[in-house]
Design a protein around this motif. Sequence first.
Motif, PDB file in Angstrom:
ATOM      1  N   UNK A   1       0.808  -1.215   0.000  1.00  0.00           N
ATOM      2  CA  UNK A   1       0.000   0.000   0.000  1.00  0.00           C
ATOM      3  C   UNK A   1       0.839   1.261   0.000  1.00  0.00           C
ATOM      4  N   UNK A   2       1.987   1.240   0.686  1.00  0.00           N
ATOM      5  CA  UNK A   2       2.868   2.404   0.688  1.00  0.00           C
ATOM      6  C   UNK A   2       3.391   2.679  -0.720  1.00  0.00           C
ATOM      7  N   UNK A   3       3.741   1.610  -1.448  1.00  0.00           N
ATOM      8  CA  UNK A   3       4.191   1.797  -2.830  1.00  0.00           C
ATOM      9  C   UNK A   3       3.071   2.261  -3.733  1.00  0.00           C
ATOM     10  N   UNK A   4       1.893   1.629  -3.579  1.00  0.00           N
ATOM     11  CA  UNK A   4       0.764   2.027  -4.413  1.00  0.00           C
ATOM     12  C   UNK A   4       0.264   3.413  -4.095  1.00  0.00           C
ATOM     13  N   UNK A   5       0.415   3.825  -2.826  1.00  0.00           N
ATOM     14  CA  UNK A   5      -0.099   5.125  -2.413  1.00  0.00           C
ATOM     15  C   UNK A   5       0.590   6.306  -3.052  1.00  0.00           C
ATOM     16  N   UNK A   6       1.873   6.172  -3.381  1.00  0.00           N
ATOM     17  CA  UNK A   6       2.566   7.294  -4.024  1.00  0.00           C
ATOM     18  C   UNK A   6       2.361   7.283  -5.535  1.00  0.00           C
ATOM     19  N   UNK A   7       2.079   6.106  -6.109  1.00  0.00           N
ATOM     20  CA  UNK A   7       1.916   6.053  -7.563  1.00  0.00           C
ATOM     21  C   UNK A   7       0.558   6.566  -8.028  1.00  0.00           C
ATOM     22  N   UNK A   8      -0.511   6.321  -7.241  1.00  0.00           N
ATOM     23  CA  UNK A   8      -1.833   6.661  -7.735  1.00  0.00           C
ATOM     24  C   UNK A   8      -2.055   8.168  -7.912  1.00  0.00           C
ATOM     25  N   UNK A   9      -1.669   9.040  -6.970  1.00  0.00           N
ATOM     26  CA  UNK A   9      -1.805  10.474  -7.254  1.00  0.00           C
ATOM     27  C   UNK A   9      -0.924  10.924  -8.411  1.00  0.00           C
ATOM     28  N   UNK A  10       0.263  10.295  -8.536  1.00  0.00           N
ATOM     29  CA  UNK A  10       1.164  10.658  -9.639  1.00  0.00           C
ATOM     30  C   UNK A  10       0.570  10.312 -10.995  1.00  0.00           C
ATOM     31  N   UNK A  11      -0.278   9.295 -11.035  1.00  0.00           N
ATOM     32  CA  UNK A  11      -0.905   8.899 -12.289  1.00  0.00           C
ATOM     33  C   UNK A  11      -1.597  10.083 -12.945  1.00  0.00           C
ATOM     34  N   UNK A  12      -2.367  10.814 -12.148  1.00  0.00           N
ATOM     35  CA  UNK A  12      -3.076  11.989 -12.672  1.00  0.00           C
ATOM     36  C   UNK A  12      -2.144  13.175 -12.846  1.00  0.00           C
ATOM     37  N   UNK A  13      -1.271  13.405 -11.871  1.00  0.00           N
ATOM     38  CA  UNK A  13      -0.411  14.587 -11.897  1.00  0.00           C
ATOM     39  C   UNK A  13       0.530  14.576 -13.095  1.00  0.00           C
ATOM     40  N   UNK A  14       1.214  13.448 -13.332  1.00  0.00           N
ATOM     41  CA  UNK A  14       2.149  13.367 -14.461  1.00  0.00           C
ATOM     42  C   UNK A  14       1.415  13.568 -15.768  1.00  0.00           C
TER      43      UNK A  14
END
Length: 472
Positions: free
Chosen positions: A121-134
């Motif tokens: 979850x810690x790994x997934x938690x940083x990727x999901x907001x980045x999905x939209x931001x990037x």
Amino acid sequence: MTKAASTGGRWSRQPIDRRSRRTATTLIVGSFPVVLGTTTLTVALHDVAVDFGAHIGMSQWVVTGYLAALCLVVPMAAWLQRQLGARRLWCAGLTAFALGSVLCAVSWDPVSLIAARMIQGLGGGVTMPLLTTILMQVAPERDRLRLASVVGLVTGLAPIAGPVLGGVVVGVIGWRWLFWMNLPLGAVGLSLALRLVERDRPQAGGRLDLLGMVMLPPALLGLLWGLSRAPDAGQWGDAEVLAPLTAGGVLLLAFVGWSLHRRERSLVEVRVLGNHATWAATLMLLLASVVLHGGLVLLPLMWQQLQQTSALQAGLLLVPHGMGALASRFAALRLMAARGPRVVSMTGFGLAALGTMPFAVVDPGSADWVLLVVLVVRGLGIGMVIVPLMTVAFDGLEQSQIPHASVVIRISQQLGGALGVTMLVAILTTTSATGSVPPGFHTAFSWMAAVAGGAMALSVVLPGPGRRQPNA
């Protein structure tokens, strides 16, 4: 400052540029196992509980612990991006998710599995907001709606496809392979990110909001823990339930006040919710997550415990749910362009309620074909809601507000998913403890249908037709 393109505008007919296409492809591949990981294990909860000799209230923390870790790290995503850069943070998140997958696969008891799921979850938690931001940072304004729709389609289908894939894997080779299969997917995603995501430099300055960290993550965990204790405590009024719920609520309110005071320097800038489209879509996405994730836990359990099916059969029986969701996606986007998000949301939640109510009266003699038809209707409703809400949430925001809005939306989705799982499993457990199993499922599905019906009524808060800006 430039504002995000309105989701109500017309679709651009110009081809999407190559840079945006390859970035979107990389993000989809990298995020797919992360999003899939939230629901693939739902059909395996029964097998996990039997394997480890744990009760269902304990094994559901395998799902909730993952979502809790997401809630912990998602608020830090914007700050971490400034410190490390988007590309480096994306790769770090995928690596942490893969490491957590290995630890899950070799876990030896419920506690070790839950701890490993939290690393995931810690790994997934940083990727999901980045999905939209990037995506928003790379794509030109004219392409954002179409790209967001494609990314939303894939990531929106992953949670629905998860139980189906999970059922096949568990039925054929066992639940531990749900985690081993993340490794090749993660390796491909990481390789593409290193090659295709453009390098960016960390931004100087920006201290971490330590007081915000003291308030927001414990607030979310308090709410989750209080709900998870309800099955074991035996009643909602027990101190073990009320104490963490109350503490979590107080801390959450305190954080909101602190964020309004600290403004752009806060851990999460809640001022983005001052935008009508953002707060309305955020609320409805939270309710959609309750209905989606709660159902994806209850439905496999119902078939396994009430209908006596295997995990493989339970997963395959959810195929109509995914088919319905897939069929409604693009129709929903066209309906939103013609009638606005309000009508789409009301229609989608209405169908979800209709597709849930029959399960409130199901019994061991119910015909499977009737339930499968009902699941198509439920899938149509869920699929109609999520992608349009995800796109409309950024209407009218300044470009600098997009990362904060992305974090707020992700928190609402993950909190809604965790609330759905813990609330409905608690209802199922406490109700079944006082009688036979069917009344427990009847009560839980009745509550879920009520949530969907309430969300249909609350959809009036969404923008209606006519509030449009043409695409650039």
